[in-house]
Design a protein around this motif. Structure first.
Motif, mmCIF file in Angstrom:
data_model
loop_
_atom_site.group_PDB
_atom_site.id
_atom_site.type_symbol
_atom_site.label_atom_id
_atom_site.label_comp_id
_atom_site.label_asym_id
_atom_site.label_seq_id
_atom_site.Cartn_x
_atom_site.Cartn_y
_atom_site.Cartn_z
ATOM 1 N N TYR A 74 14.511 -3.787 -10.040
ATOM 2 C CA TYR A 74 14.048 -2.907 -11.110
ATOM 3 C C TYR A 74 15.262 -2.349 -11.864
ATOM 4 O O TYR A 74 16.222 -1.875 -11.249
ATOM 5 N N TYR A 75 15.177 -2.406 -13.186
ATOM 6 C CA TYR A 75 16.254 -1.963 -14.049
ATOM 7 C C TYR A 75 15.752 -0.872 -14.982
ATOM 8 O O TYR A 75 14.644 -0.953 -15.503
ATOM 9 N N CYS A 76 16.611 0.118 -15.234
ATOM 10 C CA CYS A 76 16.263 1.091 -16.260
ATOM 11 C C CYS A 76 17.019 0.740 -17.545
ATOM 12 O O CYS A 76 18.054 0.081 -17.520
ATOM 13 N N ASN A 77 16.461 1.199 -18.645
ATOM 14 C CA ASN A 77 16.954 0.804 -19.965
ATOM 15 C C ASN A 77 16.769 1.950 -20.934
ATOM 16 O O ASN A 77 15.842 2.759 -20.784
ATOM 17 N N SER A 78 17.676 2.056 -21.895
ATOM 18 C CA SER A 78 17.500 3.035 -22.964
ATOM 19 C C SER A 78 17.517 2.308 -24.303
ATOM 20 O O SER A 78 18.273 1.352 -24.488
ATOM 21 N N LYS A 132 18.587 14.782 -17.127
ATOM 22 C CA LYS A 132 18.869 13.500 -17.769
ATOM 23 C C LYS A 132 18.499 12.343 -16.843
ATOM 24 O O LYS A 132 19.317 11.451 -16.566
ATOM 25 N N ARG A 133 17.294 12.406 -16.363
ATOM 26 C CA ARG A 133 16.808 11.377 -15.448
ATOM 27 C C ARG A 133 15.428 10.896 -15.893
ATOM 28 O O ARG A 133 14.656 11.642 -16.486
ATOM 29 N N VAL A 134 15.153 9.659 -15.554
ATOM 30 C CA VAL A 134 13.820 9.107 -15.725
ATOM 31 C C VAL A 134 13.386 8.559 -14.380
ATOM 32 O O VAL A 134 14.210 8.047 -13.617
ATOM 33 N N TYR A 135 12.109 8.717 -14.075
ATOM 34 C CA TYR A 135 11.582 8.340 -12.777
ATOM 35 C C TYR A 135 10.467 7.300 -12.929
ATOM 36 O O TYR A 135 9.794 7.241 -13.959
ATOM 37 N N LEU A 136 10.281 6.534 -11.869
ATOM 38 C CA LEU A 136 9.133 5.641 -11.799
ATOM 39 C C LEU A 136 8.496 5.843 -10.426
ATOM 40 O O LEU A 136 9.066 5.428 -9.406
ATOM 41 N N GLY A 187 20.836 -0.166 -16.555
ATOM 42 C CA GLY A 187 21.354 0.227 -15.257
ATOM 43 C C GLY A 187 21.648 -1.019 -14.436
ATOM 44 O O GLY A 187 21.359 -2.146 -14.835
ATOM 45 N N GLN A 188 22.193 -0.807 -13.244
ATOM 46 C CA GLN A 188 22.640 -1.920 -12.416
ATOM 47 C C GLN A 188 21.508 -2.573 -11.634
ATOM 48 O O GLN A 188 21.710 -3.633 -11.062
ATOM 49 N N GLY A 189 20.349 -1.990 -11.594
ATOM 50 C CA GLY A 189 19.241 -2.572 -10.865
ATOM 51 C C GLY A 189 19.137 -2.037 -9.453
ATOM 52 O O GLY A 189 20.146 -1.762 -8.799
ATOM 53 N N THR A 190 17.912 -1.890 -8.992
ATOM 54 C CA THR A 190 17.657 -1.467 -7.619
ATOM 55 C C THR A 190 16.534 -2.345 -7.071
ATOM 56 O O THR A 190 15.525 -2.573 -7.741
ATOM 57 N N LEU A 191 16.730 -2.849 -5.867
ATOM 58 C CA LEU A 191 15.811 -3.828 -5.297
ATOM 59 C C LEU A 191 14.637 -3.140 -4.607
ATOM 60 O O LEU A 191 14.830 -2.261 -3.757
ATOM 61 N N VAL A 192 13.450 -3.573 -4.964
ATOM 62 C CA VAL A 192 12.224 -3.125 -4.309
ATOM 63 C C VAL A 192 11.604 -4.336 -3.610
ATOM 64 O O VAL A 192 11.342 -5.363 -4.252
ATOM 65 N N GLY A 248 0.791 -1.220 0.000
ATOM 66 C CA GLY A 248 0.000 0.000 0.000
ATOM 67 C C GLY A 248 0.823 1.268 0.000
ATOM 68 O O GLY A 248 0.296 2.364 -0.215
ATOM 69 N N GLY A 249 2.122 1.115 0.225
ATOM 70 C CA GLY A 249 3.001 2.272 0.278
ATOM 71 C C GLY A 249 3.493 2.702 -1.094
ATOM 72 O O GLY A 249 3.063 2.173 -2.125
ATOM 73 N N SER A 250 4.420 3.664 -1.084
ATOM 74 C CA SER A 250 4.930 4.256 -2.323
ATOM 75 C C SER A 250 6.446 4.326 -2.304
ATOM 76 O O SER A 250 7.068 4.414 -1.242
ATOM 77 N N LEU A 251 7.018 4.290 -3.486
ATOM 78 C CA LEU A 251 8.444 4.521 -3.696
ATOM 79 C C LEU A 251 8.607 5.251 -5.016
ATOM 80 O O LEU A 251 7.785 5.092 -5.926
ATOM 81 N N ARG A 252 9.693 5.999 -5.132
ATOM 82 C CA ARG A 252 10.037 6.611 -6.414
ATOM 83 C C ARG A 252 11.430 6.179 -6.809
ATOM 84 O O ARG A 252 12.400 6.432 -6.081
ATOM 85 N N LEU A 253 11.521 5.526 -7.928
ATOM 86 C CA LEU A 253 12.811 5.129 -8.477
ATOM 87 C C LEU A 253 13.329 6.206 -9.408
ATOM 88 O O LEU A 253 12.554 6.894 -10.066
ATOM 89 N N SER A 254 14.643 6.313 -9.460
ATOM 90 C CA SER A 254 15.281 7.297 -10.317
ATOM 91 C C SER A 254 16.369 6.618 -11.141
ATOM 92 O O SER A 254 17.054 5.729 -10.644
#
Length: 115
Positions: free
Chosen positions: A95-99, A78-82, A106-111, A14-20
Motif C-alpha cells: 500500500y502506497y500513499c500519494n499526494s 499532517k497525516r492521512v489514515y486508512l 510514500g515508500q509503501g507498506t506491505l499488508v 476478517g481482521g483489521s489494520l490501520r495504515l498511516s
C-alpha cells in the motif's frame, strides 16, 4: 522522502489494520490544500486506487473496498489514515500513499491477509 507510510503487517482474514501516512516535510498549509490517496499493488498486478480524500475531506473509494475501508486525515499531525476492516486475502498488497497535485509517493507498506 516526502511521504512516509507505516502500519502494514500480517493479519488474518476478517481482521483489521490501520495504515498511516505522514508528511513531515510538507508545510501544513500545503498539506491542507492537497488531495491525499492510498493506492495498492498486488504481486503481478498494476497499482490501483484504493481511496482518496480531498482538501475538503470529500472521499472516494474503489468499489472493492467500499464499506470496509475508511480514509481520513489529520491536518494538525499532517497525516492521512486508512482504516481497513473485514480484510480479505485479495487485499494483500503493498500500500502506497500519494499526494496530488505534486504526485509524491510514500515508500509503501506491505499488508498480508492470510485466509
Amino acid at each position: 522522502v516526502q511521504l512516509q507510510a507505516s502500519g502494514g503487517g500480517l493479519v488474518q482474514a476478517g481482521g483489521s489494520l490501520r495504515l498511516s501516512c505522514a508528511a513531515p516535510r510538507m508545510i501544513t498549509s500545503v498539506f491542507n490544500s492537497v488531495t491525499m490517496g492510498w493506492y495498492r499493488q498486488a504481486p503481478g498486478k498494476q497499482r490501483e486506487l484504493v481511496a482518496t480524500i480531498s482538501s475538503g475531506s470529500s472521499t472516494n473509494y474503489a468499489d472493492s473496498v467500499k464499506g470496509r475501508f475508511t480514509i481520513s486525515r489529520d491536518s494538525a499531525k499532517k497525516r492521512v489514515y486508512l482504516q481497513m476492516n473485514s480484510l480479505k486475502a485479495e487485499d494483500t498488497a503493498v500500500y502506497y500513499c500519494n499526494s496530488q497535485p505534486q504526485n509524491f509517493w510514500g515508500q509503501g507498506t506491505l499488508v498480508t491477509v492470510s485466509s
